[in-house]
Design a protein around this motif. Sequence first.
Motif, PDB file in Angstrom:
ATOM      1  N   TYR A 129       0.701  -1.144   0.077  1.00  0.00           N
ATOM      2  CA  TYR A 129      -0.188  -0.056   0.027  1.00  0.00           C
ATOM      3  C   TYR A 129       1.089   1.243   0.104  1.00  0.00           C
ATOM      4  O   TYR A 129       1.755   1.410   0.924  1.00  0.00           O
ATOM      5  CB  TYR A 129      -0.971   0.130   1.251  1.00  0.00           C
ATOM      6  CG  TYR A 129      -2.073   0.873   1.041  1.00  0.00           C
ATOM      7  CD1 TYR A 129      -2.075   2.008   0.238  1.00  0.00           C
ATOM      8  CD2 TYR A 129      -3.201   0.358   1.926  1.00  0.00           C
ATOM      9  CE1 TYR A 129      -3.356   2.855   0.110  1.00  0.00           C
ATOM     10  CE2 TYR A 129      -4.484   1.205   1.763  1.00  0.00           C
ATOM     11  CZ  TYR A 129      -4.579   2.333   0.856  1.00  0.00           C
ATOM     12  OH  TYR A 129      -5.655   3.093   0.667  1.00  0.00           O
ATOM     13  N   THR A 180      -8.253  -0.472   5.169  1.00  0.00           N
ATOM     14  CA  THR A 180      -7.798   0.592   6.008  1.00  0.00           C
ATOM     15  C   THR A 180      -8.855   0.457   7.232  1.00  0.00           C
ATOM     16  O   THR A 180      -9.813   0.868   6.911  1.00  0.00           O
ATOM     17  CB  THR A 180      -7.535   1.814   5.871  1.00  0.00           C
ATOM     18  OG1 THR A 180      -6.421   1.856   4.798  1.00  0.00           O
ATOM     19  CG2 THR A 180      -7.221   2.823   6.949  1.00  0.00           C
ATOM     20  N   HIS A 183     -11.117   3.617  11.851  1.00  0.00           N
ATOM     21  CA  HIS A 183     -10.355   4.590  12.579  1.00  0.00           C
ATOM     22  C   HIS A 183     -10.775   6.061  12.612  1.00  0.00           C
ATOM     23  O   HIS A 183     -11.832   6.042  11.663  1.00  0.00           O
ATOM     24  CB  HIS A 183      -8.932   4.720  12.254  1.00  0.00           C
ATOM     25  CG  HIS A 183      -8.638   5.392  11.080  1.00  0.00           C
ATOM     26  ND1 HIS A 183      -8.932   4.564   9.771  1.00  0.00           N
ATOM     27  CD2 HIS A 183      -8.301   6.433  10.743  1.00  0.00           C
ATOM     28  CE1 HIS A 183      -8.595   5.162   8.698  1.00  0.00           C
ATOM     29  NE2 HIS A 183      -8.514   6.494   9.309  1.00  0.00           N
ATOM     30  N   ASP A 185      -9.968  10.113  12.127  1.00  0.00           N
ATOM     31  CA  ASP A 185      -8.931  11.364  12.229  1.00  0.00           C
ATOM     32  C   ASP A 185      -9.443  12.716  12.989  1.00  0.00           C
ATOM     33  O   ASP A 185     -10.528  12.916  13.074  1.00  0.00           O
ATOM     34  CB  ASP A 185      -8.484  11.566  11.016  1.00  0.00           C
ATOM     35  CG  ASP A 185      -7.973  10.314   9.959  1.00  0.00           C
ATOM     36  OD1 ASP A 185      -7.111   9.635  10.618  1.00  0.00           O
ATOM     37  OD2 ASP A 185      -8.651   9.867   9.113  1.00  0.00           O
ATOM     38  N   ASN A 189     -11.908  16.058   6.063  1.00  0.00           N
ATOM     39  CA  ASN A 189     -11.261  15.322   4.820  1.00  0.00           C
ATOM     40  C   ASN A 189     -12.144  15.197   3.783  1.00  0.00           C
ATOM     41  O   ASN A 189     -13.206  14.703   3.909  1.00  0.00           O
ATOM     42  CB  ASN A 189     -11.081  13.981   5.489  1.00  0.00           C
ATOM     43  CG  ASN A 189     -10.254  13.264   4.405  1.00  0.00           C
ATOM     44  OD1 ASN A 189     -10.134  13.620   3.116  1.00  0.00           O
ATOM     45  ND2 ASN A 189      -9.913  11.861   4.789  1.00  0.00           N
ATOM     46  N   LYS A 198     -13.383   2.318  -4.636  1.00  0.00           N
ATOM     47  CA  LYS A 198     -13.232   2.046  -2.957  1.00  0.00           C
ATOM     48  C   LYS A 198     -14.496   2.051  -2.219  1.00  0.00           C
ATOM     49  O   LYS A 198     -15.419   3.047  -2.391  1.00  0.00           O
ATOM     50  CB  LYS A 198     -12.195   3.094  -2.514  1.00  0.00           C
ATOM     51  CG  LYS A 198     -11.142   2.786  -1.966  1.00  0.00           C
ATOM     52  CD  LYS A 198     -10.170   3.626  -1.647  1.00  0.00           C
ATOM     53  CE  LYS A 198      -8.589   3.119  -1.234  1.00  0.00           C
ATOM     54  NZ  LYS A 198      -7.672   4.390  -1.014  1.00  0.00           N
ATOM     55  N   HIS A 263     -14.159   5.728  10.107  1.00  0.00           N
ATOM     56  CA  HIS A 263     -14.322   5.410   8.588  1.00  0.00           C
ATOM     57  C   HIS A 263     -13.096   4.035   8.488  1.00  0.00           C
ATOM     58  O   HIS A 263     -12.322   3.986   8.876  1.00  0.00           O
ATOM     59  CB  HIS A 263     -13.982   6.332   7.541  1.00  0.00           C
ATOM     60  CG  HIS A 263     -12.742   7.098   8.025  1.00  0.00           C
ATOM     61  ND1 HIS A 263     -12.619   8.091   8.785  1.00  0.00           N
ATOM     62  CD2 HIS A 263     -11.421   7.214   7.521  1.00  0.00           C
ATOM     63  CE1 HIS A 263     -11.512   8.651   9.033  1.00  0.00           C
ATOM     64  NE2 HIS A 263     -10.788   7.884   8.006  1.00  0.00           N
ATOM     65  N   ASN A 278      -6.576  12.523  -0.860  1.00  0.00           N
ATOM     66  CA  ASN A 278      -7.263  13.100   0.188  1.00  0.00           C
ATOM     67  C   ASN A 278      -6.693  14.575   0.362  1.00  0.00           C
ATOM     68  O   ASN A 278      -5.719  14.882   0.097  1.00  0.00           O
ATOM     69  CB  ASN A 278      -7.630  12.291   1.454  1.00  0.00           C
ATOM     70  CG  ASN A 278      -6.282  12.399   2.243  1.00  0.00           C
ATOM     71  OD1 ASN A 278      -5.089  13.313   2.207  1.00  0.00           O
ATOM     72  ND2 ASN A 278      -6.069  11.660   3.338  1.00  0.00           N
ATOM     73  N   TRP A 280      -6.750  16.907   3.684  1.00  0.00           N
ATOM     74  CA  TRP A 280      -6.685  16.969   5.201  1.00  0.00           C
ATOM     75  C   TRP A 280      -6.756  18.424   5.724  1.00  0.00           C
ATOM     76  O   TRP A 280      -5.784  19.220   5.572  1.00  0.00           O
ATOM     77  CB  TRP A 280      -5.884  16.167   6.015  1.00  0.00           C
ATOM     78  CG  TRP A 280      -6.029  14.878   6.268  1.00  0.00           C
ATOM     79  CD1 TRP A 280      -7.375  14.205   6.618  1.00  0.00           C
ATOM     80  CD2 TRP A 280      -5.311  13.479   6.250  1.00  0.00           C
ATOM     81  NE1 TRP A 280      -7.317  13.095   6.763  1.00  0.00           N
ATOM     82  CE2 TRP A 280      -5.954  12.602   6.492  1.00  0.00           C
ATOM     83  CE3 TRP A 280      -3.963  13.390   6.104  1.00  0.00           C
ATOM     84  CZ2 TRP A 280      -5.790  11.159   6.896  1.00  0.00           C
ATOM     85  CZ3 TRP A 280      -3.584  11.918   6.259  1.00  0.00           C
ATOM     86  CH2 TRP A 280      -4.216  11.041   6.616  1.00  0.00           C
TER      87      TRP A 280
END
Length: 331
Positions: A129, A180, A183, A185, A189, A198, A263, A278, A280
């Motif tokens: 990855y 992934t 989790h 953040d 985002n 995805k 997510h 992405n 952020w």
Amino acid sequence: MCEEKHWESDQLRRYDLDLKQIPRLRYNDPKVDELIGQNKPVVITDSNIIKTAQENWTPEYLEHNLGNVGHNVFLSKTHKFKYFDRTKMLSRSNPQGIDFVPPTKETKLKIGEFMKKLKEWKPGNDRLYLQQPLNDTVGPSLVRDFVRFDWEYVGQKQNKHNWGPLTSNLLLISQEGNVTPCHYDEQQNFFGQVYGYKRCILFPPSDFECLYPHPVHHPHDRQSMVDFDCPDYTRFPKFKNAKGFETVLKPGDVLYIPIYWWHHVESLMKGGPTISVNFWYKGGPTSLEYPLKDHQKIAITRNVEKMLLEVLQDPREVGPLLRSMVMGRYT
Ligand SMILES: O=C(O)C(=O)C[C@H](CCCc1ccccc1)C(=O)O
Ligand SMILES: [Zn+2]
């Protein structure tokens, strides 16, 4: 209109979750601002946000235009790439961090080497990855595509909703089937899907009690302890009550992942490599207005855990102290 579908449901991993759909709205729909304003997820369609990437960034194009430097590549023995914070592994005051076994290894690969390993991949090999912040190390044509993102649109959203500054754009090149794990953040985002498909599963910050985050001082801080592939309902009984939302992103889609929202992201199985980028942003200034928002309560619990670790030093004392403070008094 009915959109042609380029994926089948057997390409999605199966989880014991009942999920609602995340709304998909055209970029100029006023409801987009309504949802962003409420810190709710929305898929923004038909925008030019990452149009230049969607038009050009195929694996081959990136192989020829990502420059000749090494990029950050994670290796995993499983399909899961569970993020961990290296700085929380070493500190002596963190016994939990010392016997921590990292689930992934990190290496540097040139894009050609990465693509070659992807092509030659066989079951049993480490999965790969590539996760690389976009910066001046990428070649001039990528820079040109990047500067031609619709910065006016994302800047307008950033300002209207009082977000902080853009901190980074992460380029993600994933092998098919990679996950992934769940989790959150601490940043706003805009998640742009450039190539391939995805699937994203999101949960609101209020599902905090159902997703059992690791302790703040653990290397897996901000990650859920629940293994979605095999949930341990004895340790995590409330996981059954998690109320999630999902969407399958296609090239050109941009998913707004609100700050503190959980997510889980997976590249479709048998869908080939995927490319995402992405955006952020630091969260905006939060004034303490009552009733507090869920994400503000999360921030407060994090500060309590940090303060307790600071004063107790040994993380093994944080749990017992919190328990003795609460049991029989607040329960
Ligand atoms: O854009 C996001 O926030 C995602 O989670 C996208 C995710 C990869 C992010 C990797 C990561 C996770 C935690 C800390 C730093 C980096 C994916 O697309 O697989
Ligand atoms: Zn994330």
